[in-house]
Design an enzyme around this catalytic site. Structure first.
Site, PDB file in Angstrom:
ATOM      1  N   GLY A  15       0.819  -1.207   0.000  1.00  0.00           N
ATOM      2  CA  GLY A  15       0.000   0.000   0.000  1.00  0.00           C
ATOM      3  C   GLY A  15       0.849   1.251   0.000  1.00  0.00           C
ATOM      4  O   GLY A  15       1.898   1.296   0.639  1.00  0.00           O
ATOM      5  N   ASN A 126       5.403  -5.620   5.489  1.00  0.00           N
ATOM      6  CA  ASN A 126       5.615  -6.999   5.874  1.00  0.00           C
ATOM      7  C   ASN A 126       5.680  -7.956   4.690  1.00  0.00           C
ATOM      8  O   ASN A 126       6.596  -8.779   4.595  1.00  0.00           O
ATOM      9  CB  ASN A 126       4.458  -7.429   6.789  1.00  0.00           C
ATOM     10  CG  ASN A 126       5.001  -7.991   8.079  1.00  0.00           C
ATOM     11  OD1 ASN A 126       6.011  -8.682   8.065  1.00  0.00           O
ATOM     12  ND2 ASN A 126       4.342  -7.697   9.180  1.00  0.00           N
ATOM     13  N   ASP A 156       1.080   1.581   9.073  1.00  0.00           N
ATOM     14  CA  ASP A 156       0.596   0.783  10.205  1.00  0.00           C
ATOM     15  C   ASP A 156       1.585   0.723  11.365  1.00  0.00           C
ATOM     16  O   ASP A 156       1.212   0.363  12.473  1.00  0.00           O
ATOM     17  CB  ASP A 156       0.276  -0.636   9.750  1.00  0.00           C
ATOM     18  CG  ASP A 156      -0.880  -0.679   8.767  1.00  0.00           C
ATOM     19  OD1 ASP A 156      -1.744   0.217   8.846  1.00  0.00           O
ATOM     20  OD2 ASP A 156      -0.914  -1.586   7.919  1.00  0.00           O
ATOM     21  N   ARG A 313      -3.380   7.953   4.233  1.00  0.00           N
ATOM     22  CA  ARG A 313      -2.090   7.420   3.770  1.00  0.00           C
ATOM     23  C   ARG A 313      -1.532   8.199   2.581  1.00  0.00           C
ATOM     24  O   ARG A 313      -0.450   7.888   2.101  1.00  0.00           O
ATOM     25  CB  ARG A 313      -2.201   5.929   3.438  1.00  0.00           C
ATOM     26  CG  ARG A 313      -2.948   5.602   2.179  1.00  0.00           C
ATOM     27  CD  ARG A 313      -2.988   4.092   1.962  1.00  0.00           C
ATOM     28  NE  ARG A 313      -3.434   3.789   0.619  1.00  0.00           N
ATOM     29  CZ  ARG A 313      -3.904   2.609   0.227  1.00  0.00           C
ATOM     30  NH1 ARG A 313      -3.990   1.618   1.081  1.00  0.00           N
ATOM     31  NH2 ARG A 313      -4.289   2.400  -1.021  1.00  0.00           N
TER      32      ARG A 313
END
Lengths: 418, 418
Positions: A15, A126, A156, A313
């Site tokens: 993202g 991740n 995050d 974001r």
């Protein structure tokens, strides 16, 4: 360390954030510096991450950014740094285990040989670190040496191996500012109301937690902050609202989209689409809308739920100067690590102190990063579970400091497009 | 003109904006200037509009802002100017016709006599101008003379009698910036997608239209803009998306929440709560969510709808410098008009030219304002109904120019609270 010479490949994945292009710029700047010392050749960017790489959709960034004067290079990189999104494009492609299926890796090797790629930088969260780990493992067994380094990013803030993640500070600044501004707005009427702000975050509530900053320096604080680190209980939630009404009519409840009931079910699970992405994550939506209904039915008051959605974001105009600076620096640190022979690592941030705020860069084995989730620790969560502690504020406040203002033209921020 | 001497009463009403406090500050500054000339006494603010006024919930603004040094006064007014919301509080109270029920007006007269109020300024939108008109009509028949002047504000830009409304420029700047930034975000993937941005606006599409600015100066433009001034047709909407996909995978559709089908029904009417406010307006919600479902079913693609929600009217950190300056100036102009004997009027803005941008202030009889809605004229809407014309861009661009940055402390904008 054996010196190797070759070209560089960089990609962005997962993202987008308001700071991932600052990291790309940092990698480019690091490579240009190494190039001056004769350590590397050109830098290529993969369009749309590893997916574009496999399709040989590469762009020569050395050519692109070295066009014209050095002033022009600097102006382009500066504009890139303040641009939200992921200028090279992104993807959400999960690579197979190289030990069981090496077809895509063989294709990678082919492309790396063709473009003489010896340094591979992958900016992501991740799932991207999982890609870094797999690519590194594959090349360790090949005769063709490649140094593979991950560079973290995620709003995050849930990556292991780093004090905080590039991208988090800007998102946190957006969330705290927006919650403060919405509280100016909702405070205007005298009738009792509840405003529910739904913030991104699956298993870690770092971003929702940042709303606590809205209450600093004498401004009214949000009345509740609900994190996925604590079981959500509807009755306690309603009780908190009733208690807040004893002192003021307009309640601001900040919730993380990933909050769950005691049975493990997401709050508002019935409102979900049920679809999952390629990594098996469920798309979340609806906790705010669900609680809006609950409040209306149980409390009989005016209720509004606001999903902060994409802007949290991608609000480049409100990026944290601290975050953009660190995001670029961690990109340069990744290049330095690779030049020093490291591979299979992720560049990270280590905090020396919060006051005065001081950090240094480090690397951690990427195998220790992928898959893990760093949640908000107990000492950051208030005992009543509905707010944050002073220790959390000490942690988060330095990360949102400074206004990294883009260049404005005709009233709007100007961004970079490849 | 007969000179009258007395105190001043000012209030804010209707939905908050990022600029309504700038207008309040302008009124205060105008009164302080008149006070120096011996033309008026103190200025009182009513908490929560006419509702608080009737409850005698008044605050002496002269005392509040004259405390300490003149530097302190200036600092407080400056902070007030950049604060979103409505610092005095607001209300949505509809007054009865003074000709049929004068009870509330008798109460007003009582309070006006007690506080020696001779000048009444009411900052608000259409419904507030209705209040101004009624209060003026009542006092025209009384022996107690009061000059009643309305000062416009609304992000909707739909008031008659003014070229544009204070508050619109800041909201438009927020919408255009956010749409541009969301387009940076949604452009990162290669799979076809539709992002639907739902913008506030009941019968006039001015704010949704402002998204067209996002496509200026080489940035990609939103693919569709749907206004309530045009009948919404689902098939044409889907056809526009398919056409956009011929050149790029990620489509940005901007829709006004008030769009309607040919039968007059709101798009997504089934998603509505059905409740109405005291003025009989239906609460709108759901056009974005509805079209998200339609796109998913009919186009089978990734779809996301983003309701810009409260932030579009309270993003003080992104206010337009032009808007804040004009909002304050129109407040001062209202005071000057009242000092010159005008009553029953609304201060307004007249455009002299767009390039170079030049305006002047004027007054219009408030009776000509209340109830009417100024919609987006045909010459501003593209022939295909899905975008704006260059004439509209000429109109709107000057209004979003300049960044009125609030003071930041610890990374967040500092606002004013009574």
């Amino acid at each position: 360390m054996r010196a190797i010479f070759g070209n560089v490949l960089v990609g962005q994945s997962g993202g987008p954030t308001a700071a991932i292009n600052a990291t790309l710029s940092g990698v480019i700047r690091g490579v240009f510096a190494a190039e001056k010392k004769g350590l590397v050749g050109d830098i290529y960017g993969m369009r749309n991450g590893i997916e574009g790489c496999l399709a040989e959709n590469l762009i020569n960034l050395s050519e692109r950014f070295h066009k014209g004067s050095s002033q022009n290079t600097e102006a382009m990189l500066h504009r890139l740094e303040s641009t939200p999104g992921a200028a090279l494009g992104s993807c959400r492609m999960r690579l197979p285990d190289p030990e069981t299926d090496d077809s895509v890796y063989a294709r990678l090797l082919e492309i790396f040989r063709k473009y003489r790629i010896r340094f591979f930088f992958y900016i992501g969260g991740n799932d991207s670190m999982d890609t870094v780990d797999k690519v590194n493992r594959y090349f360790l067994k090949q005769e063709y040496e490649v140094r593979v380094v991950g560079v973290p990013k995620t709003i995050d803030n849930d990556l292991l191996g780093t004090d905080h993640t590039p991208g988090y500070g800007s998102a946190a600044k957006y969330v705290a500012t927006t919650v403060r501004e919405m509280m100016c707005d909702t405070a205007v009427y005298t009738v009792r109301s509840v405003t529910i702000a739904e913030i991104m975050g699956r298993d870690a509530g770092w971003l929702a937690a940042s709303a606590a900053c809205a209450g600093e320096n004498g401004a009214p604080a949000p009345d509740l902050i609900c994190l996925p680190e604590r079981t959500f209980d509807t009755e306690q939630f309603l009780e908190q609202i009733r208690r807040a009404w004893e002192t003021h009519p307009n309640v601001m409840a900040v919730i993380c989209e990933g909050i769950r009931f005691a049975d493990g079910g997401y709050v508002g699970a019935g409102f979900q689409s049920g679809t999952t992405d390629v990594f098996g994550h469920r798309y979340l939506a609806g906790a705010g809308k669900y609680l809006e209904h609950i409040c209306r039915e149980r409390l009989g008051c005016k209720v509004r739920s606001v999903e902060l959605n994409l802007p949290q974001r991608c609000a480049g105009h409100l990026a944290s100067a601290c975050d953009l600076k660190e995001s670029a620096a961690v990109g340069r640190a990744a290049v330095v690590a690779a030049m020093h022979g490291q591979s299979g690592v992720m560049a990270g941030i280590e905090r020396i102190s919060s006051s005065p705020y001081h950090i240094k860069f480090k690397t951690v084995p990427v195998s220790q990063v992928g898959g893990g989730v760093r949640t908000v620790p107990d000492e950051f969560i208030r005992e009543d579970n509905f707010g944050m502690t002073p220790a959390f504020l000490d942690y988060v406040k330095p990360l949102i400091v400074g206004e990294a203002r883009p260049f404005y033209r005709d009233g709007l921020p100007e961004y970079f497009y490849f």
